[in-house]
Design an enzyme around this catalytic site. Structure first.
Site, PDB file in Angstrom:
ATOM      1  CG  HIS A 158      -0.174   0.058   2.525  1.00 21.62           C
ATOM      2  ND1 HIS A 158       0.371   1.219   3.025  1.00 21.62           N
ATOM      3  CD2 HIS A 158       0.128  -0.913   3.409  1.00 21.62           C
ATOM      4  CE1 HIS A 158       0.982   0.966   4.172  1.00 21.62           C
ATOM      5  NE2 HIS A 158       0.851  -0.329   4.427  1.00 21.62           N
ATOM      6  CD  GLU A 206       1.995  -5.570   8.151  1.00 24.31           C
ATOM      7  OE1 GLU A 206       2.155  -6.792   7.932  1.00 24.31           O
ATOM      8  OE2 GLU A 206       2.758  -4.696   7.709  1.00 24.31           O
TER       9      GLU A 206
END
Length: 194
Positions: free
Chosen positions: A9, A83
């Site tokens: 990202h 994550e």
């Protein structure tokens, strides 16, 4: 065999401040949006036919920017791409961790093995769903630096990333997934820390 390119990202304000994000849901900043657009341009000629992402806002928005730029359908979200759970380290900076005499990965953080297992399961599920839909061509998966780092380490037998290397925001890392496992095909923007 399916080729899946993992994209980290774009930047968030916590990235800029050096804060451990983990599963804390922090949005992209303007630099992060520009990095997502740059990643889309880098991927433009790759023949990608679909995109998936972590449901955390920073990954989802990066995936939406890439999908729009490449004319792909809306990203499909996979919880297994979130994550690493850094637990008590989330929100801390390097200085905070140093003062506490610990690394970001405390004893309460999710292990590399657990991250790898859930990420590989999610990517295999994405590849299967893609094939079941009759789609051909490679996939894009937008995820997070810690998760991508673990997959690179597993795929390279621990040779990459090297000590001090970091997976940059917006970087792209192509993997081949098949019945025998997965392999790293290429990796961009792994930088050595100064």
């Amino acid at each position: 065999m399916t080729v899946i390119t993992l994209v980290r990202h774009g930047q968030t304000d916590w990235n800029l401040l050096g804060r451990v994000q983990g599963r804390t849901d922090i949005p992209l900043n303007d630099t992060g949006r520009e990095q997502a657009r740059a990643a889309a341009e880098a991927l433009r000629d790759g023949g990608y036919t679909a995109i998936v992402a972590s449901p955390l806002t920073r990954a989802k928005e990066t995936a939406e920017i890439i999908a729009n730029a490449l004319g792909l359908a809306h990203p499909v979200l996979f919880d297994g791409l979130v994550e690493r759970d850094y637990a008590s380290a989330e929100g801390l900076t390097a200085e905070d961790l140093s003062a506490l005499r610990r690394r970001a990965m405390g004893a309460d953080a999710e292990t590399d093995e657990d991250v790898a297992a859930r990420a590989v399961d999610a990517l295999r599920s994405a590849a299967t769903a893609h094939a079941d839909a009759g789609s051909a061509g490679p996939l894009i998966a937008v995820a997070h630096g810690g998760l991508i780092r673990v997959l690179i380490a597993v795929a390279s037998g621990g040779e990459l990333p090297r000590e001090g290397d970091r997976v940059e925001n917006g970087s792209q890392h192509a993997f081949r997934f098949d019945a025998d496992g997965f392999a790293l095909l290429s990796s961009s923007a792994i930088a050595t820390e100064a």
